[in-house]
Design a protein around this motif. Structure first.
Motif, PDB file in Angstrom:
ATOM      1  N   GLU A 152      13.757  24.948  40.035  1.00 50.66           N
ATOM      2  CA  GLU A 152      13.163  25.773  40.178  1.00 50.66           C
ATOM      3  C   GLU A 152      12.343  26.455  41.404  1.00 50.66           C
ATOM      4  O   GLU A 152      12.874  28.393  41.683  1.00 50.66           O
ATOM      5  N   LYS A 153      12.757  26.174  42.114  1.00 51.39           N
ATOM      6  CA  LYS A 153      12.665  26.453  43.914  1.00 51.39           C
ATOM      7  C   LYS A 153      14.042  27.230  44.495  1.00 51.39           C
ATOM      8  O   LYS A 153      13.543  28.220  45.121  1.00 51.39           O
ATOM      9  N   VAL A 154      15.069  26.724  44.501  1.00 49.19           N
ATOM     10  CA  VAL A 154      15.916  27.232  44.462  1.00 49.19           C
ATOM     11  C   VAL A 154      16.475  28.541  44.107  1.00 49.19           C
ATOM     12  O   VAL A 154      16.719  29.596  44.649  1.00 49.19           O
ATOM     13  N   PHE A 155      16.622  28.869  42.450  1.00 49.28           N
ATOM     14  CA  PHE A 155      16.901  29.695  41.814  1.00 49.28           C
ATOM     15  C   PHE A 155      16.165  30.155  41.499  1.00 49.28           C
ATOM     16  O   PHE A 155      16.244  31.092  40.007  1.00 49.28           O
ATOM     17  N   GLY A 156      14.726  29.890  40.991  1.00 46.88           N
ATOM     18  CA  GLY A 156      14.041  30.688  40.061  1.00 46.88           C
ATOM     19  C   GLY A 156      13.622  30.237  39.078  1.00 46.88           C
ATOM     20  O   GLY A 156      12.949  30.894  37.695  1.00 46.88           O
ATOM     21  N   PHE A 157      14.072  29.168  38.560  1.00 41.57           N
ATOM     22  CA  PHE A 157      14.511  29.351  37.086  1.00 41.57           C
ATOM     23  C   PHE A 157      13.101  28.653  36.273  1.00 41.57           C
ATOM     24  O   PHE A 157      12.178  28.132  36.869  1.00 41.57           O
ATOM     25  N   ARG A 158      13.015  28.976  35.188  1.00 45.92           N
ATOM     26  CA  ARG A 158      11.788  28.883  34.638  1.00 45.92           C
ATOM     27  C   ARG A 158      11.866  27.914  33.763  1.00 45.92           C
ATOM     28  O   ARG A 158      13.250  28.232  32.302  1.00 45.92           O
ATOM     29  N   GLY A 159      11.469  26.563  32.704  1.00 49.92           N
ATOM     30  CA  GLY A 159      11.981  25.648  31.928  1.00 49.92           C
ATOM     31  C   GLY A 159      11.280  26.237  30.900  1.00 49.92           C
ATOM     32  O   GLY A 159      10.076  26.175  30.291  1.00 49.92           O
ATOM     33  N   THR A 160      12.368  25.913  29.538  1.00 48.61           N
ATOM     34  CA  THR A 160      10.900  25.504  27.983  1.00 48.61           C
ATOM     35  C   THR A 160      12.092  24.046  27.588  1.00 48.61           C
ATOM     36  O   THR A 160      12.847  23.745  27.463  1.00 48.61           O
ATOM     37  N   ASP A 161      10.916  23.005  27.290  1.00 47.53           N
ATOM     38  CA  ASP A 161      11.322  21.771  27.179  1.00 47.53           C
ATOM     39  C   ASP A 161      11.105  21.415  25.349  1.00 47.53           C
ATOM     40  O   ASP A 161       9.873  21.941  24.590  1.00 47.53           O
ATOM     41  N   LEU A 162      12.189  21.240  25.027  1.00 47.75           N
ATOM     42  CA  LEU A 162      12.840  20.605  23.759  1.00 47.75           C
ATOM     43  C   LEU A 162      12.927  19.084  23.463  1.00 47.75           C
ATOM     44  O   LEU A 162      12.937  18.322  24.041  1.00 47.75           O
ATOM     45  N   ASP A 163      12.519  18.992  22.289  1.00 51.56           N
ATOM     46  CA  ASP A 163      12.594  17.480  21.676  1.00 51.56           C
ATOM     47  C   ASP A 163      13.744  17.752  20.468  1.00 51.56           C
ATOM     48  O   ASP A 163      15.415  18.097  21.120  1.00 51.56           O
ATOM     49  N   GLU A 164      14.015  16.579  20.420  1.00 48.17           N
ATOM     50  CA  GLU A 164      15.471  16.191  20.034  1.00 48.17           C
ATOM     51  C   GLU A 164      16.354  16.740  19.204  1.00 48.17           C
ATOM     52  O   GLU A 164      17.050  17.162  18.506  1.00 48.17           O
ATOM     53  N   THR A 165      15.444  17.622  17.810  1.00 44.43           N
ATOM     54  CA  THR A 165      15.334  18.490  17.306  1.00 44.43           C
ATOM     55  C   THR A 165      16.126  19.483  17.756  1.00 44.43           C
ATOM     56  O   THR A 165      16.376  20.725  16.990  1.00 44.43           O
ATOM     57  N   GLY A 166      15.929  19.820  18.910  1.00 42.05           N
ATOM     58  CA  GLY A 166      15.351  21.557  19.120  1.00 42.05           C
ATOM     59  C   GLY A 166      14.651  22.151  19.425  1.00 42.05           C
ATOM     60  O   GLY A 166      14.871  23.208  19.649  1.00 42.05           O
ATOM     61  N   HIS A 167      13.638  22.133  19.561  1.00 45.05           N
ATOM     62  CA  HIS A 167      12.248  22.713  19.304  1.00 45.05           C
ATOM     63  C   HIS A 167      11.631  22.249  20.921  1.00 45.05           C
ATOM     64  O   HIS A 167      11.513  21.449  20.941  1.00 45.05           O
ATOM     65  N   ASP A 168      10.951  23.484  20.662  1.00 42.22           N
ATOM     66  CA  ASP A 168      10.185  23.846  21.452  1.00 42.22           C
ATOM     67  C   ASP A 168       8.780  23.140  21.283  1.00 42.22           C
ATOM     68  O   ASP A 168       8.420  22.608  20.583  1.00 42.22           O
ATOM     69  N   VAL A 169       8.153  22.344  22.270  1.00 38.50           N
ATOM     70  CA  VAL A 169       7.243  20.761  22.191  1.00 38.50           C
ATOM     71  C   VAL A 169       6.370  21.775  23.394  1.00 38.50           C
ATOM     72  O   VAL A 169       5.578  20.858  23.965  1.00 38.50           O
ATOM     73  N   SER A 170       6.062  23.158  23.880  1.00 35.98           N
ATOM     74  CA  SER A 170       4.911  22.889  24.577  1.00 35.98           C
ATOM     75  C   SER A 170       3.687  23.239  23.865  1.00 35.98           C
ATOM     76  O   SER A 170       2.687  22.747  25.349  1.00 35.98           O
ATOM     77  N   ASP A 171       3.320  22.973  22.916  1.00 37.21           N
ATOM     78  CA  ASP A 171       2.400  22.518  22.372  1.00 37.21           C
ATOM     79  C   ASP A 171       1.913  21.479  22.060  1.00 37.21           C
ATOM     80  O   ASP A 171       1.158  21.072  21.389  1.00 37.21           O
ATOM     81  N   ASP A 172       2.967  20.593  22.195  1.00 36.13           N
ATOM     82  CA  ASP A 172       2.722  18.621  21.775  1.00 36.13           C
ATOM     83  C   ASP A 172       3.135  18.187  22.716  1.00 36.13           C
ATOM     84  O   ASP A 172       4.529  17.946  23.400  1.00 36.13           O
ATOM     85  N   ALA A 173       2.302  17.374  23.276  1.00 34.95           N
ATOM     86  CA  ALA A 173       2.228  16.599  24.814  1.00 34.95           C
ATOM     87  C   ALA A 173       2.960  15.475  24.179  1.00 34.95           C
ATOM     88  O   ALA A 173       3.348  14.456  25.847  1.00 34.95           O
ATOM     89  N   GLU A 174       2.554  15.129  22.951  1.00 35.93           N
ATOM     90  CA  GLU A 174       2.557  13.060  22.060  1.00 35.93           C
ATOM     91  C   GLU A 174       4.327  13.673  22.119  1.00 35.93           C
ATOM     92  O   GLU A 174       5.607  12.535  22.204  1.00 35.93           O
ATOM     93  N   ALA A 175       5.405  14.967  22.401  1.00 32.00           N
ATOM     94  CA  ALA A 175       6.193  14.766  21.615  1.00 32.00           C
ATOM     95  C   ALA A 175       7.560  14.096  22.634  1.00 32.00           C
ATOM     96  O   ALA A 175       7.176  14.223  23.900  1.00 32.00           O
ATOM     97  N   LEU A 176       8.776  13.253  22.448  1.00 32.98           N
ATOM     98  CA  LEU A 176       9.959  12.815  23.733  1.00 32.98           C
ATOM     99  C   LEU A 176      10.275  14.028  24.006  1.00 32.98           C
ATOM    100  O   LEU A 176      11.209  15.230  23.541  1.00 32.98           O
ATOM    101  N   VAL A 177      10.589  14.750  25.374  1.00 36.46           N
ATOM    102  CA  VAL A 177      11.039  15.998  25.890  1.00 36.46           C
ATOM    103  C   VAL A 177      12.181  14.865  26.422  1.00 36.46           C
ATOM    104  O   VAL A 177      11.978  14.372  27.740  1.00 36.46           O
ATOM    105  N   ASP A 178      13.398  15.294  27.285  1.00 36.07           N
ATOM    106  CA  ASP A 178      14.289  14.915  26.690  1.00 36.07           C
ATOM    107  C   ASP A 178      15.687  16.021  26.969  1.00 36.07           C
ATOM    108  O   ASP A 178      16.411  15.831  27.785  1.00 36.07           O
TER     109      ASP A 178
END
Length: 269
Positions: A152-178
Motif C-alpha cells: 500500500e505504501k510503496v505502490f499505492g495499492f488499495r485492497g479488496t478482501d475476499l473470502d474463499e468463494t471469491g466474494h467481497d467481505v468488506s461488509d462482513d467482519a466475521e467472514a474468513l479473509v484469506d
C-alpha cells in the motif's frame, strides 16, 4: 505499445538452466516464438508477433529456477527508497538494461522477490489478458500483516478482501479473509480494477516454502494446457479447478519453474 501505469505489472521472465529446453517447452505449450541477440543469454518470447515474456539462462546454477514479475515505476530510485523505508530489501540496485530501461530487484518484508522496471525504449508486455500471455500475479506470504501495508505504501495499492468463494467481505467482519486483491492508486478498488493479489501460505504447505510471486498466463482451455504440460515433460502441481473468475491450474515446466494458467470466464480487465 501501450504505456503502463505506475505500479502495474509490466513484465515477466523465467530463469532457466537450459534455455533451449525452455524454448521447446513454452513454444510447445503457448505457441511462443523467440528472438535473441547473437550469443545473448536470454530470449524474448512472442505470441502472435507481440512481446509477452522472456526466458533467461541462469548465470549461476545455485539461482532458483523461477518466474519473476516486474512492476512499472516512473521513478525507480524513489521506489527503491520507499522499499527500504517500509521494511523491504533491495537485492539489486537500479541498473540500465541497454536502451530498454532501468531495472532493479527487491523483496517485500516477507521475503517475496519482485522486479522494478522504469521503461525507456521498452514499455513491457505488448500483449496481455489474451491466450498465451500474462494475465495475473499474486504474492504468497506468511506475513500479511507486514506485507499488506508495504504494498500500500510503496505502490499505492488499495485492497479488496475476499473470502474463499471469491466474494467481497468488506461488509462482513466475521467472514474468513484469506485473499486480497490489489487495485492501483486512483481507481475504485474491487475485482474489476484489480491488477494482482495477495494470498496466505497456510500450515498446509511445507514450513520451508518461502514467500513468492505466482505468475499466471491466460489460456483458452485450462484442462488441455495441464495435459500438454505433462506431455512436454512438466508436471501438474494443482490440477484444474474452478474459481469465481474461471478455471485455473498450477503447473511446473520441465525444469521446475512454477506458474499458473487461467481460462477466464469473461474478458479480463
Amino acid at each position: 505499445m501501450a504505456a503502463f501505469a505506475h505500479s502495474a505489472p509490466c513484465w515477466a521472465d523465467v530463469q532457466l538452466s537450459d534455455l533451449e529446453a525452455g524454448k521447446r517447452f513454452y513454444g510447445g505449450l503457448f505457441g511462443w516464438t523467440f528472438r535473441a541477440g547473437d550469443g545473448m543469454p536470454f530470449a524474448d518470447a512472442f505470441s502472435g508477433g507481440r512481446l509477452v515474456a522472456a526466458l533467461a539462462a541462469k548465470k549461476d546454477g545455485r539461482m532458483p529456477t523461477t518466474w519473476g514479475v516486474y512492476f512499472a515505476t516512473d521513478d525507480i530510485r524513489a521506489t527503491v527508497a520507499a522499499i527500504r523505508e517500509h521494511g523491504g530489501q533491495v537485492i539489486t540496485e537500479p541498473v540500465r538494461a541497454g536502451r530498454a530501461g532501468i531495472v532493479a530487484q527487491a523483496a517485500d518484508p516477507g521475503g517475496a522477490v519482485f522486479g522494478l522496471w522504469q521503461p525507456e525504449e521498452r514499455e513491457g508486455f505488448e500483449k496481455q489478458n489474451e491466450p498465451g500471455s500474462f494475465c495475473w500475479t499474486e504474492v504468497y506470504t506468511r506475513q500479511p500483516d507486514r506485507v499488506d501495508p508495504f504494498y500500500e505504501k510503496v505502490f499505492g495499492f488499495r485492497g479488496t478482501d475476499l473470502d474463499e468463494t471469491g466474494h467481497d467481505v468488506s461488509d462482513d467482519a466475521e467472514a474468513l479473509v484469506d485473499f486480497r486483491m490489489w487495485s492501483p492508486e486512483g481507481v475504485e478498488p474491487g475485482p474489476d480494477t484489480a491488477i494482482g493479489g495477495r494470498s496466505v501460505i497456510t500450515d498446509a504447505f511445507p514450513a520451508e516454502l518461502p514467500s513468492y510471486f505466482l505468475v499466471y498466463f491466460a489460456v483458452a482451455d485450462c484442462d488441455a494446457a495441464a495435459e500438454l504440460t505433462v506431455r512436454l515433460g512438466g508436471r501438474v502441481a494443482q490440477p484444474p479447478f474452478d474459481i469465481p473468475y474461471g478455471r485455473m491450474a498450477v503447473l511446473h515446466d520441465d525444469q521446475g519453474a512454477v506458474f499458473a494458467v487461467l481460462q477466464p470466464t469473461k474478458l479480463l480487465p
